[in-house]
Design a protein around this motif. Structure first.
Motif, PDB file in Angstrom:
ATOM      1  N   GLY A  15       0.808  -1.221   0.000  1.00 13.92           N
ATOM      2  CA  GLY A  15       0.000   0.000   0.000  1.00 13.92           C
ATOM      3  C   GLY A  15       0.832   1.258   0.000  1.00 13.92           C
ATOM      4  O   GLY A  15       0.292   2.359  -0.113  1.00 13.92           O
ATOM      5  N   GLY A  16       2.164   1.115   0.093  1.00 14.79           N
ATOM      6  CA  GLY A  16       3.043   2.275   0.188  1.00 14.79           C
ATOM      7  C   GLY A  16       3.932   2.464  -1.021  1.00 14.79           C
ATOM      8  O   GLY A  16       3.464   2.827  -2.101  1.00 14.79           O
ATOM      9  N   SER A  17       5.239   2.184  -0.867  1.00 10.66           N
ATOM     10  CA  SER A  17       6.193   2.489  -1.939  1.00 10.66           C
ATOM     11  C   SER A  17       5.977   1.630  -3.182  1.00 10.66           C
ATOM     12  O   SER A  17       6.393   2.015  -4.283  1.00 10.66           O
ATOM     13  N   PHE A  18       5.335   0.455  -3.053  1.00  9.23           N
ATOM     14  CA  PHE A  18       5.010  -0.357  -4.234  1.00  9.23           C
ATOM     15  C   PHE A  18       4.151   0.443  -5.206  1.00  9.23           C
ATOM     16  O   PHE A  18       4.375   0.417  -6.420  1.00  9.23           O
ATOM     17  N   GLN A  19       3.166   1.156  -4.677  1.00  8.51           N
ATOM     18  CA  GLN A  19       2.257   1.941  -5.519  1.00  8.51           C
ATOM     19  C   GLN A  19       3.017   3.045  -6.269  1.00  8.51           C
ATOM     20  O   GLN A  19       2.832   3.247  -7.466  1.00  8.51           O
ATOM     21  N   SER A  20       3.874   3.745  -5.530  1.00 10.17           N
ATOM     22  CA  SER A  20       4.640   4.829  -6.159  1.00 10.17           C
ATOM     23  C   SER A  20       5.578   4.290  -7.224  1.00 10.17           C
ATOM     24  O   SER A  20       5.693   4.852  -8.316  1.00 10.17           O
ATOM     25  N   GLY A  21       6.272   3.174  -6.916  1.00 12.71           N
ATOM     26  CA  GLY A  21       7.174   2.573  -7.903  1.00 12.71           C
ATOM     27  C   GLY A  21       6.442   2.166  -9.165  1.00 12.71           C
ATOM     28  O   GLY A  21       6.931   2.369 -10.278  1.00 12.71           O
ATOM     29  N   TYR A  22       5.232   1.606  -8.996  1.00 15.01           N
ATOM     30  CA  TYR A  22       4.450   1.173 -10.163  1.00 15.01           C
ATOM     31  C   TYR A  22       4.076   2.368 -11.036  1.00 15.01           C
ATOM     32  O   TYR A  22       4.236   2.315 -12.263  1.00 15.01           O
ATOM     33  N   HIS A  23       3.591   3.441 -10.426  1.00 10.29           N
ATOM     34  CA  HIS A  23       3.095   4.566 -11.225  1.00 10.29           C
ATOM     35  C   HIS A  23       4.215   5.399 -11.830  1.00 10.29           C
ATOM     36  O   HIS A  23       4.012   6.059 -12.850  1.00 10.29           O
ATOM     37  N   ILE A  24       5.402   5.390 -11.205  1.00 12.97           N
ATOM     38  CA  ILE A  24       6.540   6.079 -11.811  1.00 12.97           C
ATOM     39  C   ILE A  24       6.909   5.414 -13.139  1.00 12.97           C
ATOM     40  O   ILE A  24       7.224   6.071 -14.131  1.00 12.97           O
ATOM     41  N   THR A  25       6.854   4.083 -13.172  1.00  7.16           N
ATOM     42  CA  THR A  25       7.238   3.322 -14.366  1.00  7.16           C
ATOM     43  C   THR A  25       6.052   3.006 -15.263  1.00  7.16           C
ATOM     44  O   THR A  25       6.199   2.843 -16.468  1.00  7.16           O
ATOM     45  N   GLY A  26       4.845   2.938 -14.669  1.00  9.11           N
ATOM     46  CA  GLY A  26       3.685   2.407 -15.371  1.00  9.11           C
ATOM     47  C   GLY A  26       3.330   3.113 -16.661  1.00  9.11           C
ATOM     48  O   GLY A  26       2.915   2.466 -17.624  1.00  9.11           O
ATOM     49  N   ALA A 186      -4.594  -0.990  -8.014  1.00 10.64           N
ATOM     50  CA  ALA A 186      -5.808  -0.823  -7.203  1.00 10.64           C
ATOM     51  C   ALA A 186      -6.167  -2.109  -6.465  1.00 10.64           C
ATOM     52  O   ALA A 186      -6.717  -2.062  -5.358  1.00 10.64           O
ATOM     53  N   PHE A 187      -5.844  -3.256  -7.050  1.00 13.24           N
ATOM     54  CA  PHE A 187      -6.107  -4.526  -6.373  1.00 13.24           C
ATOM     55  C   PHE A 187      -5.359  -4.592  -5.042  1.00 13.24           C
ATOM     56  O   PHE A 187      -5.916  -4.996  -4.013  1.00 13.24           O
ATOM     57  N   PHE A 188      -4.080  -4.182  -5.053  1.00 12.59           N
ATOM     58  CA  PHE A 188      -3.287  -4.203  -3.824  1.00 12.59           C
ATOM     59  C   PHE A 188      -3.779  -3.149  -2.834  1.00 12.59           C
ATOM     60  O   PHE A 188      -3.703  -3.346  -1.619  1.00 12.59           O
ATOM     61  N   SER A 189      -4.290  -2.034  -3.351  1.00 17.81           N
ATOM     62  CA  SER A 189      -4.854  -1.005  -2.473  1.00 17.81           C
ATOM     63  C   SER A 189      -6.083  -1.535  -1.734  1.00 17.81           C
ATOM     64  O   SER A 189      -6.290  -1.237  -0.557  1.00 17.81           O
ATOM     65  N   VAL A 190      -6.901  -2.321  -2.442  1.00 20.99           N
ATOM     66  CA  VAL A 190      -8.091  -2.903  -1.809  1.00 20.99           C
ATOM     67  C   VAL A 190      -7.674  -3.855  -0.684  1.00 20.99           C
ATOM     68  O   VAL A 190      -8.243  -3.820   0.419  1.00 20.99           O
TER      69      VAL A 190
END
Length: 457
Positions: A15-26, A186-190
């Motif tokens: 819910g933390g840095s994984f999300q940011s890492g994904y969207h930086i590269t996504g 979003a799946f991981f956020s849920v």
């Protein structure tokens, strides 16, 4: 651990840095042409004429840059949200990420590129989860393994980047699925929203911010197993007394405080970015290089986590910056040869990968969570976030060759600073670390010299 700490670390990570890492590269994982064609078709359906080329470029630029704008607002609000909500701040952050994913997912059906821009702003704002993730890790970890625990934030950030590359290039890399690629986290956020309420608040937050020693002890036992944890709670009590003598500061007050000037200098750092195309690598080969880079980041961050409590922070830090500086110097040489030698771009790519590996090996995340006491930490993270997003914007405007030279100089200065000035933080309390920074002298002078004189008077 005999408690829930490892499980909490995983939940915090997704819910933390994984999300940011994904969207930086996504955004670079699905081909940019997919989204640009969507802009063209949406414009045509709306106005019954093709858009001017410069309009498409402008809209695409907004989609790319609005993530940084959202990130800047997220950084500014970290102190307000985290200080008042505790772990609920991370839950609220995940709700924002879920809303952003819903907007992104429906943008294609609605034929609205404006919805993509709004979703990118919200994704950027939800990057405040990276800061709250780091705060949480620092506050749940015992002193002996604090470095190992806090470095998991870098590991999850690298996992997010690799997962984005893998989804965008190998699984969902088709034009009809580009909006799904940008919604996967979003799946991981849920999962994060469902599970985190059942896990304890950070013990340090409960003791210092909420003044609840019973809840603090209960949280420690839940995380790390049964025990009295007297030593840990005594450290928190000493820090609480120091905070009462020096109330929490705003970011501006922290900038004016001479006693934390060395800590502010220490938290200045650099970051990685995608320059392989500018380096001359063929477009069809970049996907394999970026996937290899993602794997290298993960291996390095895990290795550093295992080494950090054995070697200490300083050797990892100055050694990493030394290699990074040399890498950028050599990149300036290979860049001048990229048009005359077919092998030069691949050497450049190798040097950039080496830079990223050693950047991940430097314990930047650990230092940022250790060098400020509780009353200063939130304001420091606000300043770190602002610096990060402003640098993202500036680097987008600087000619690549100047970036190589600039980064080489910055890395060299960071290496020298760490080797000669930065104190070792391994195995020390936050108050001990704070006192060591106050004791730093340069040319016989100290930033805190004036304050010590006033105390004696």
């Amino acid at each position: 651990t005999r408690g829930n700490a490892l499980f909490l670390i995983i939940i915090l990570g997704i819910g933390g840095s994984f999300q940011s890492g994904y969207h930086i590269t996504g955004l670079s994982s699905p081909s940019p042409q997919f989204i640009q064609r969507f802009i063209n078709s949406s414009w045509y359906d709306r106005y019954e004429e093709p858009p001017p080329a410069q309009t498409v470029t402008m809209i695409w630029s907004l989609i790319v840059s609005m993530y940084a704008v959202g990130g800047l607002f997220g950084a500014i609000s970290v102190k307000f949200i985290s200080g008042r909500l505790g772990k609920k701040a991370m839950i609220c952050n995940s709700f924002i990420a879920i809303v952003a994913a819903g907007i992104m997912l429906t943008s294609k059906v609605a034929k609205s590129y404006e919805m993509i821009i709004v979703a990118r702003i919200l994704y950027g704002y939800s990057s405040l989860g990276t800061s709250t993730h780091l705060i949480y890790l620092g506050e749940i970890s015992p002193r002996k393994i604090r470095g190992m625990v806090t470095l998991t934030s870098a590991t999850f950030g690298s996992l997010g980047k690799l997962f984005a590359q893998f989804c965008g290039l190998e699984i969902l890399g088709r034009e009809e699925l580009w909006n799904i690629v940008l919604c996967v986290p979003a799946f991981f956020s849920v999962v994060h929203v469902i599970v985190l309420p059942f896990l304890p608040d950070a013990p340090r937050y409960l003791f210092i911010e909420k003044d609840d020693d019973k809840a603090c002890k209960k949280a420690l036992q839940s995380l790390w197993g049964q025990g009295d944890y007297k030593q840990e709670m005594d450290e928190m009590l000493a820090e609480q007394a120091a905070i009462e003598a020096a109330p929490p500061k705003s970011p501006l007050q922290l900038l004016r405080d001479r006693t934390v000037r060395w800590q502010l200098i220490t938290m200045i750092s650099t970051f990685s970015f995608d320059i392989f195309l500018k380096a001359g690598i063929p477009r069809d080969k970049i996907r394999y290089i970026t996937l290899g880079l993602g794997v290298s980041e993960i291996i390095t961050s895990i290795s550093s986590g295992l080494l950090i409590e054995h070697t200490g922070r300083r050797p990892l830090f100055w050694g990493a910056y030394g290699v990074m500086s040399v890498s950028w110097v050599l990149v300036t040489v290979t860049q001048t040869l990229k048009d005359s030698s077919y092998w030069a771009p691949y050497i450049t790519a190798g040097l950039i990968i080496l830079f990223i590996i050693f950047f991940c090996g430097g314990p930047t995340a650990t230092l940022n969570s250790e060098i400020f006491i509780q009353s200063d930490r939130l304001a420091a993270l606000v300043l770190t976030g602002i610096q990060r997003w402003v640098m993202f914007a500036i680097l987008g405007l600087v000619f690549p060759f100047l970036i190589f030279v600039l980064f080489a100089c910055v890395c060299l200065l960071a290496c020298l600073y760490t080797f000669f000035i930065l104190p070792e933080t391994k195995g020390k309390t936050l108050l001990d670390i704070s006192e060591e920074f106050k004791a730093i002298t340069l040319c016989g002078k100290s930033f805190s010299e004036k304050e010590r004189v006033e105390t004696k008077l």
